[in-house]
Design a protein around this motif. Sequence first.
Motif, mmCIF file in Angstrom:
data_model
loop_
_atom_site.group_PDB
_atom_site.id
_atom_site.type_symbol
_atom_site.label_atom_id
_atom_site.label_comp_id
_atom_site.label_asym_id
_atom_site.label_seq_id
_atom_site.Cartn_x
_atom_site.Cartn_y
_atom_site.Cartn_z
ATOM 1 N N PHE A 462 44.230 13.916 6.001
ATOM 2 C CA PHE A 462 43.287 14.062 6.960
ATOM 3 C C PHE A 462 42.631 12.828 7.370
ATOM 4 O O PHE A 462 42.386 12.608 8.411
ATOM 5 C CB PHE A 462 42.175 14.858 6.363
ATOM 6 C CG PHE A 462 42.675 16.185 5.847
ATOM 7 C CD1 PHE A 462 42.143 17.260 6.921
ATOM 8 C CD2 PHE A 462 43.076 16.568 4.609
ATOM 9 C CE1 PHE A 462 42.597 18.536 6.484
ATOM 10 C CE2 PHE A 462 43.397 17.719 4.412
ATOM 11 C CZ PHE A 462 43.348 18.876 5.120
ATOM 12 N N ILE A 466 42.600 11.512 11.488
ATOM 13 C CA ILE A 466 41.336 11.039 12.166
ATOM 14 C C ILE A 466 41.342 9.499 12.795
ATOM 15 O O ILE A 466 40.866 9.336 13.723
ATOM 16 C CB ILE A 466 40.329 11.143 10.934
ATOM 17 C CG1 ILE A 466 40.056 12.609 10.499
ATOM 18 C CG2 ILE A 466 38.920 10.295 11.344
ATOM 19 C CD1 ILE A 466 38.857 12.769 9.740
ATOM 20 N N THR A 539 37.831 16.652 10.302
ATOM 21 C CA THR A 539 38.927 16.203 11.438
ATOM 22 C C THR A 539 38.569 16.850 12.810
ATOM 23 O O THR A 539 38.639 16.133 13.939
ATOM 24 C CB THR A 539 40.201 16.932 11.049
ATOM 25 O OG1 THR A 539 40.553 16.662 9.582
ATOM 26 C CG2 THR A 539 41.421 16.477 11.759
#
Length: 556
Positions: A462, A466, A539
Motif C-alpha cells: 500500500f 501511495i 490509499t
Amino acid sequence: MPRNRAAFLKYMVGLMFLAIVVSFLLAVLSARSSGVLPSFLFRWELAMAVGTFAAWVPALLLVASAMAAENADGSPGFHSVMLSVLTPALTVAVLLSLFYLLVCPLADGRRAFYEQASRDFSESLALAEEALGKNDLVTAQGHALRCRAIDRQEARYVDLNDRIQARLVETASIEAPAQEPGLAAQEPARETANRFYLEALTAMKEGRFFDAHYLAKRSLAMYPNRQEVIQLVSQSWDAMQELKASPEKALDEEFYARKVQGYEYLESGDYLAAYRMYLDLAEERPSDQDTRKYLQLSADGLSATAFFLGDLERAFQSYGARPFRMVMGVDETRIELSADSASLSPAGVYFRGFSYRSASLSVHTPYAALRSGLVLLRCVDDENPANVYAPEWQPAPPDRNTANVLESGMSEDDVREYFLLSSPPTEIPLWTLLARSNSGARFGIDPKPLLNELASRLAYPFLVLILVVLGVAFGLRFRPPEKPSLGSTVFWAPALSAALSPVLGVGAAGGRVAQAALLTALPGAAFLPAWLGFLSICTVLAVLLASRIALHAPRA
C-alpha cells in the motif's frame, strides 16, 4: 503515454542501481568496526546492504515517479500521466514488495546470526585463553569447541587449539586430565597416542620389534585400555623373543582380528566401541571396504542413543543459534527445557548447555539433540570418539541403558514452532507470521509483536502505491517551465532521495502509532481485516489528495 512509462523505469532503475552500490560501500566502510569474523564478512556486508537499500526504496519510488511526471510532454492531466506511470510502477511495486516481504527478513536474520556468532566466538576464545592460563585444560577445551563450531579455520582458533593440544601432550604422561561433570571417557591426547600406535605398527611390519614395543608402550601409557595396543605390546614382545618369519602376514592377521572384534562389538550393541574400532581401522587402511561399511553401520546404530558433535557444529554454523527456554504445563505437570543456545536444522533441534526440569527430575548435559520427541543426551566427538559427553541425572535413572535418551513430553514440531515464534519478529518468515501469528499464545508468547510485524509488512505494498501516486502529483505540480537537463537530473534525483528518506521515516513513525492504536483497540482476529481496511482507505485518500494537488499543475 509510452514515453512516461520508459521515463519512470529509467529513473527507477538508475536510482536503484546507485542505491545498491552506495549501500554496499557503506557496509564495507562499517565492516571494520563490526567485529564480524573474516569468514562471515562478505556475507554480512551483503546482508547489511540489503537492509540499507530496503530503507531507501520508498524515497526512490517517490522521486522516480515525480521525475517521470515532470518530464511529461505538453500539459497532460493527472489521470493520463498516472495511468501511464501506473503500469510499470505496479510491476516494480510487486517486485519490491516481494523483496521486502521475503528477502529482507532473511537478510536481517543472517546479519544478526553473523554478528552473534562472531561475538560468541570472541567471548569463547577469551574464556579459553583465560582457562588455559590457569592450566584448566578441560574448561579451555570446552570453550575451544564452541570456537570450532563457529569457524574452525579462523587463525586465532587454530593457534589456540594447537597450544591446548601441546599442553595436553605435555601433561598426559604425568596425570590424566580432570573429568568435567557430564564428560565421560575423555582422552584429549588420543591423536598423539594413535600416532605412536601407527608408528609401532609400521615398525612391526618392518621387523623393528624393539621400536614397535617401545612405541606401543608409549601409546598405551597415553591412552590406556585400548585393546589393540595391548595386543600389539604383547605381539611385539613375543616377536622380540622369537623372530617371526612373515611380519606382513602377522600384521594382516592382526588387522583382520580387530575387524572381527569390531564386528562383535556391533553385534552386541556396543556401537560406540565398534565406531571407535572401525574409525581407527579406517585411518590405517582407508581403502578397506569392510571397514568403511561397518564404520557406517556402527554410526547408524549409535545414532539411536547418541549423536555426533559434528552434526551439532554444522547446525550452529549453518542455521544460527540463540538462547532457548520453553515451559509447558503447571505445577506437577510443569516441564521446562532450557539451553545456553539452540539451533534448528533439518536433522533435528540441537542444544548447548541443555537442561530439563520437571517436578520429579532434573537432567543436565553439555550437548543434546531433539529428534522425534526424544532428547538424545549423549554426544560423541566424531573426530575423536574417545570424547563422549554424557548427562547428569537427579535422581539417577533406574535403568543405566536408558540414561542417554529422555522422553521430553514435547513434540519436535512444538519445539520448532516455539523456537520460530519466539525469534525476533523481524527475522520470522512471512508465511510463518501469516499462518501462526495467533498460535503462540499456547506457548505463552504474546501475539501482539507478531501481529505488529505482520501488519508492518502487509502495509508495504500500500505504501508503494501511495508514494507513486503522490510522486506523480508533486511532479506535475512543481514541473519547471523547461525540462530539466541530464546533469540536473543526475544531481537532483539522488539528492532528493537522500533528503526525503528522513521525512518518510517520520511518516512511517506516524503509521506505526496508528497501527499500535488499532492493535490495542482490536487485539484479536479482527485486527488484520481492520488494518487492511484502514490501509485501503488511506490509499483512496492519497489518490484524491494527489488529484487535488495536480489540479494546480502549470500549463504549457
